[in-house]
Design a protein around this motif. Structure first.
Motif, PDB file in Angstrom:
ATOM      1  N   ALA A  77       8.860   1.242   7.883  1.00  0.00           N
ATOM      2  CA  ALA A  77       9.853   1.698   8.869  1.00  0.00           C
ATOM      3  C   ALA A  77      10.850   2.653   8.230  1.00  0.00           C
ATOM      4  O   ALA A  77      11.241   3.662   8.840  1.00  0.00           O
ATOM      5  CB  ALA A  77      10.578   0.492   9.472  1.00  0.00           C
ATOM      6  N   SER A 107      -0.153   5.328  11.262  1.00  0.00           N
ATOM      7  CA  SER A 107      -0.826   4.616  12.345  1.00  0.00           C
ATOM      8  C   SER A 107      -0.202   3.260  12.642  1.00  0.00           C
ATOM      9  O   SER A 107      -0.375   2.720  13.735  1.00  0.00           O
ATOM     10  CB  SER A 107      -2.308   4.416  12.011  1.00  0.00           C
ATOM     11  OG  SER A 107      -2.462   3.434  11.002  1.00  0.00           O
ATOM     12  N   GLY A 108       0.488   2.688  11.657  1.00  0.00           N
ATOM     13  CA  GLY A 108       1.039   1.345  11.801  1.00  0.00           C
ATOM     14  C   GLY A 108       0.053   0.242  11.491  1.00  0.00           C
ATOM     15  O   GLY A 108       0.414  -0.942  11.561  1.00  0.00           O
ATOM     16  N   HIS A 109      -1.168   0.550  11.133  1.00  0.00           N
ATOM     17  CA  HIS A 109      -2.152  -0.481  10.816  1.00  0.00           C
ATOM     18  C   HIS A 109      -1.734  -1.234   9.554  1.00  0.00           C
ATOM     19  O   HIS A 109      -1.326  -0.628   8.557  1.00  0.00           O
ATOM     20  CB  HIS A 109      -3.537   0.130  10.620  1.00  0.00           C
ATOM     21  CG  HIS A 109      -4.140   0.640  11.887  1.00  0.00           C
ATOM     22  ND1 HIS A 109      -5.410   1.180  11.945  1.00  0.00           N
ATOM     23  CD2 HIS A 109      -3.667   0.686  13.158  1.00  0.00           C
ATOM     24  CE1 HIS A 109      -5.683   1.535  13.181  1.00  0.00           C
ATOM     25  NE2 HIS A 109      -4.632   1.245  13.938  1.00  0.00           N
ATOM     26  N   GLU A 110      -1.868  -2.553   9.610  1.00  0.00           N
ATOM     27  CA  GLU A 110      -1.447  -3.425   8.514  1.00  0.00           C
ATOM     28  C   GLU A 110      -2.671  -4.142   7.941  1.00  0.00           C
ATOM     29  O   GLU A 110      -3.321  -4.920   8.627  1.00  0.00           O
ATOM     30  CB  GLU A 110      -0.447  -4.468   9.011  1.00  0.00           C
ATOM     31  CG  GLU A 110       0.801  -3.860   9.635  1.00  0.00           C
ATOM     32  CD  GLU A 110       1.719  -4.895  10.235  1.00  0.00           C
ATOM     33  OE1 GLU A 110       2.868  -4.545  10.552  1.00  0.00           O
ATOM     34  OE2 GLU A 110       1.283  -6.073  10.404  1.00  0.00           O
ATOM     35  N   ILE A 164       0.169  -0.908   4.244  1.00  0.00           N
ATOM     36  CA  ILE A 164       0.543  -0.498   5.592  1.00  0.00           C
ATOM     37  C   ILE A 164       0.387   1.012   5.726  1.00  0.00           C
ATOM     38  O   ILE A 164       1.010   1.779   4.995  1.00  0.00           O
ATOM     39  CB  ILE A 164       1.975  -0.931   5.936  1.00  0.00           C
ATOM     40  CG1 ILE A 164       2.068  -2.458   5.881  1.00  0.00           C
ATOM     41  CG2 ILE A 164       2.378  -0.413   7.317  1.00  0.00           C
ATOM     42  CD1 ILE A 164       3.388  -3.020   6.300  1.00  0.00           C
ATOM     43  N   ARG A 204       6.512  -3.970   5.912  1.00  0.00           N
ATOM     44  CA  ARG A 204       6.907  -3.476   7.238  1.00  0.00           C
ATOM     45  C   ARG A 204       8.259  -2.778   7.178  1.00  0.00           C
ATOM     46  O   ARG A 204       8.452  -1.705   7.783  1.00  0.00           O
ATOM     47  CB  ARG A 204       6.967  -4.639   8.218  1.00  0.00           C
ATOM     48  CG  ARG A 204       5.613  -5.140   8.674  1.00  0.00           C
ATOM     49  CD  ARG A 204       5.746  -6.407   9.499  1.00  0.00           C
ATOM     50  NE  ARG A 204       4.457  -6.820  10.060  1.00  0.00           N
ATOM     51  CZ  ARG A 204       4.241  -8.000  10.611  1.00  0.00           C
ATOM     52  NH1 ARG A 204       5.229  -8.897  10.679  1.00  0.00           N
ATOM     53  NH2 ARG A 204       3.048  -8.295  11.099  1.00  0.00           N
ATOM     54  N   ARG A 248       9.218   6.084   7.843  1.00  0.00           N
ATOM     55  CA  ARG A 248       9.164   6.791   9.129  1.00  0.00           C
ATOM     56  C   ARG A 248      10.529   7.362   9.509  1.00  0.00           C
ATOM     57  O   ARG A 248      10.638   8.496  10.003  1.00  0.00           O
ATOM     58  CB  ARG A 248       8.680   5.845  10.224  1.00  0.00           C
ATOM     59  CG  ARG A 248       7.251   5.390  10.087  1.00  0.00           C
ATOM     60  CD  ARG A 248       6.815   4.560  11.291  1.00  0.00           C
ATOM     61  NE  ARG A 248       5.636   3.775  10.980  1.00  0.00           N
ATOM     62  CZ  ARG A 248       5.641   2.471  10.758  1.00  0.00           C
ATOM     63  NH1 ARG A 248       6.778   1.790  10.851  1.00  0.00           N
ATOM     64  NH2 ARG A 248       4.526   1.834  10.467  1.00  0.00           N
ATOM     65  N   VAL A 256       1.391   4.040   7.160  1.00  0.00           N
ATOM     66  CA  VAL A 256       2.691   4.345   7.766  1.00  0.00           C
ATOM     67  C   VAL A 256       2.533   5.091   9.083  1.00  0.00           C
ATOM     68  O   VAL A 256       3.223   4.804  10.064  1.00  0.00           O
ATOM     69  CB  VAL A 256       3.560   5.151   6.784  1.00  0.00           C
ATOM     70  CG1 VAL A 256       4.888   5.544   7.431  1.00  0.00           C
ATOM     71  CG2 VAL A 256       3.818   4.340   5.511  1.00  0.00           C
ATOM     72  N   SER A 316      -0.891  -3.444  14.843  1.00  0.00           N
ATOM     73  CA  SER A 316       0.568  -3.436  14.859  1.00  0.00           C
ATOM     74  C   SER A 316       1.015  -4.880  14.663  1.00  0.00           C
ATOM     75  O   SER A 316       0.201  -5.810  14.797  1.00  0.00           O
ATOM     76  CB  SER A 316       1.098  -2.888  16.192  1.00  0.00           C
ATOM     77  OG  SER A 316       0.824  -3.804  17.230  1.00  0.00           O
TER      78      SER A 316
END
Length: 277
Positions: free
Chosen positions: A24, A134-137, A130, A20, A27, A132, A151
């Motif tokens: 971040a 879409s934020g899907h983990e 992750i 995570r 991004r 990046v 998220s």
């Protein structure tokens, strides 16, 4: 020196929190437009960016702050040995791809990922990928299933790979090597496969392709020329979702990676061999 065998769930938690932070960072650091290429690897079209390097440095720093004895193998920085020998029982090696899908990242195509896996005694026990953009983990612990969160605040949903009813309905993902001679041979194999499947997808991120297979958004996957950091995290997630992930005559490696839901795997492997991959 620690003698206790690591808890895979704790390794999975560290992989996720580190992933995570790395996502971040990517991004925040990515500028508008195309990203400058700092260097190349296997060929002039295989790029590395300073953000790749900075992301891997962040991942290494966070993992070693928590587990200084561990070894880390990263795409950009190679392997650095911790205080714990890999020959000792319970030794942990982290396999890291700071940005899987660097060409997409350079061009601004929103399909690239941070991938982190933890091996114990050479077996991948925990992983996270992750997405990046879409934020899907995507996460997995060996024997505990594979999951996705849209998220950090959303509930985790269990993944299950789903095969097609027949080969002609299979949507297959693949990728191509950056060395022209190898790429030409791969293109010939893919061309032979096209007549037997629904269609081919080439998205540019092996880790996300394996996660898409785990989520049922693809029916199968085949690629050559992958490194350990391309396979480790996504491979565990696909397996824990019920997919077979294998190589030519053994484990998946640079020569060949084939993945498909268990009920469909042997039929797809036969097709892969017949097409000359």
């Amino acid at each position: 020196m620690s003698t206790a065998r690591p808890d895979p769930r704790a390794l999975g938690t560290l992989a996720l929190t580190t992933g995570r932070a790395a996502a971040a960072f990517v991004r925040e650091q990515r500028p508008a437009g195309r990203v400058d290429v700092a260097a190349t690897k296997s060929s002039p079209t295989d790029p590395v960016t300073e953000i790749d390097r900075g992301t891997e440095h962040l991942v290494r720093s966070r993992i070693l702050a928590d587990r200084p004895h561990d070894t880390i193998l990263g795409e950009e920085g190679g392997e650095t040995a911790g205080e714990e020998s890999l020959s000792s029982a319970g030794a942990v090696r982290w396999v890291v791809d700071p940005i899987d899908g660097t060409v997409n990242f350079v061009y601004g195509l929103p399909h690239y990922a941070v991938a982190i896996a933890a091996e114990v005694d050479g077996v991948v026990e925990a992983a996270c990928v992750i997405d990046v953009a879409s934020g899907h983990e995507y996460t997995a612990v060996r024997g505990g299933g594979a999951f996705v969160r849209e998220s950090p605040s959303r509930r985790a949903v269990r993944l299950r790979a789903v095969g097609p009813s027949q080969m002609s309905h299979a949507l297959v993902a693949t990728g191509f090597n950056y060395v022209p001679e190898i790429r030409a041979r791969q293109a010939q194999a893919v061309a032979r496969m096209l007549g037997d499947v629904r269609d081919i997808r080439r998205t540019g991120s092996a880790a996300l392709d394996l996660c898409a297979l785990a989520a049922g958004r693809l029916d199968a996957y085949v690629e050559q020329g992958l490194a350990p950091w391309d396979i480790a995290a996504g491979g565990l997630i696909a397996r824990e979702a019920g997919a077979v992930v294998t190589g030519l005559d053994g484990p998946p490696d640079a020569r060949l990676v084939v993945a498909a839901p268990e009920a469909f795997a042997q039929e797809f492997i036969r097709l892969v061999h017949a097409c000359g991959f």
